[in-house]
Design an enzyme around this catalytic site. Sequence first.
Site, short mmCIF file in Angstrom:
data_model
loop_
_atom_site.label_atom_id
_atom_site.label_comp_id
_atom_site.label_asym_id
_atom_site.label_seq_id
_atom_site.Cartn_x
_atom_site.Cartn_y
_atom_site.Cartn_z
CG ASP A 113 38.37 30.31 19.46
OD1 ASP A 113 37.53 29.74 18.82
OD2 ASP A 113 39.11 31.02 19.05
CG HIS A 120 44.91 25.84 13.30
ND1 HIS A 120 45.51 27.09 12.71
CD2 HIS A 120 44.75 26.28 14.71
CE1 HIS A 120 45.40 28.01 13.31
NE2 HIS A 120 45.06 27.73 14.47
CD GLU A 184 42.60 31.85 14.79
OE1 GLU A 184 43.82 31.64 15.22
OE2 GLU A 184 41.46 31.74 15.80
CD GLU A 186 37.80 29.92 15.46
OE1 GLU A 186 36.86 29.40 16.38
OE2 GLU A 186 38.97 30.48 15.64
CG ASP A 218 38.93 34.35 17.34
OD1 ASP A 218 38.67 35.38 17.71
OD2 ASP A 218 40.09 33.49 17.84
NE ARG A 222 47.20 34.23 13.51
CZ ARG A 222 46.41 33.40 14.06
NH1 ARG A 222 46.54 33.26 15.54
NH2 ARG A 222 45.68 32.69 13.48
CD GLN A 225 47.61 34.49 19.07
OE1 GLN A 225 47.36 34.77 17.95
NE2 GLN A 225 47.52 33.18 19.15
CE LYS A 238 43.37 33.78 18.83
NZ LYS A 238 42.94 33.32 17.85
CB THR A 242 35.10 37.17 17.75
OG1 THR A 242 36.18 37.17 18.64
CG2 THR A 242 34.58 35.91 17.29
CD GLU A 343 46.74 26.89 9.74
OE1 GLU A 343 46.72 25.91 9.71
OE2 GLU A 343 45.74 27.65 10.08
#
Length: 402
Positions: A113, A120, A184, A186, A218, A222, A225, A238, A242, A343
């Site tokens: 990834d 971002h 996420e 992607e 993904d 948080r 992480q 993570k 996925t 975000e």
Amino acid sequence: MQIPDDARFGAYTLPYGVFSTGGEDPRVGVAVGDHIIDIAPLAAAESLEGGHVFNQPSLNPFMALGRPAWDAVRAWLRELVTSEAHRPLVETHLVPAGAATLHMPFEVADYVDFYSSQAHAENVGRIFRPEAPSLPAAWRHLPIGYHGRSATVVPSGTEIVRPSGLRRVGDAVAHGPSLRLDIEAEVGFVVGTPSEFGRPVNVSDFAEHVFGLVLVNDWSARDIQAFEYVPLGPFLGKSFATSVSPWVVPLAAVEAARVRPPARDPEPAPHLADADDWALDLWLEVEWNGTVVARPPFRYMYWTPAQQLAHLTANGAHVRTGDLYASGTVSGPGKDQRGSFLELSWNGTEPVTLGDGSVRSFLEDGDTVVIRASAPGPDGGVVGLGAVSGTITGAVTGTATV
């Protein structure tokens, strides 16, 4: 064959997937309109050389054949679905999409990834490192990435169990379910033709190795992480899941979406120098419990998928059939273009109000996220790229559901 004007996949897209019906073994199909072309018996009826690869529970045998075979089969399919003369033959091998069960379309060999959206990366930097430069020192010099866990790449629709792990709670460290579960949005690229060990793949050889693209979510814990990622980067925050879309869109289907990449400063290193325009004008859409909350634009990605592949192999690492590498979170400069809830809610300080009046910062149990995408097609048309979805279920600790 008749294809509805509002079909998610038209006669140009022709994505590949794996499906089954009525307890039969999974096999390769091609989506078009409201149907799936059962390609194995169709190939047998047409005496298509190598057609046995479609009677498999994975796209890997077909993808391993390489670009000449991919192009030949796509041309054959395009002729079949657009010519009235072939309509009787094609219609005998159509399966209603609603009657089919979709499976993981390919066997994932390795998963990488990347972190290639400047918006971002800058947003994350401002949230977590407000007193430091928003971009890591190496960010403008190379496509930053991490090696993920292929075993937890799952097909769209798979329920996502809330992960548990170590996280900071005030001044203490506690183990428990993630309270800041995120997405996420992607785009992923699927390798068909392997490369040779010890030999990097040139930027110009991207289309010889990459079979097609999928949409990727993904999922990211948080809080787990944030506690674990220094100094070696993402791990348990993570690796729990996925999700990928069930249909792999051939690279040839997004030719009309190719655009010039953004300006780079400094100029990329020689192995990352652009040989072709492989930035892509893809339009993503993120839906949270039925409310569209963001529309991230892919065209602003700083590093292209061709550069990502070149850098992935720059040290001599080779790619294999079924390797998946993802773009990294797609975000644009606008607030409504942010491809993660970290975000979008600015780490919980600006909660999002959904269409039903509920307020969210991060994912709650029962929440469903759908990521869709489309791209410019030939003659001013639009190419649908499908969707990837997932619903959050409660965390599991031992045998007890929290």
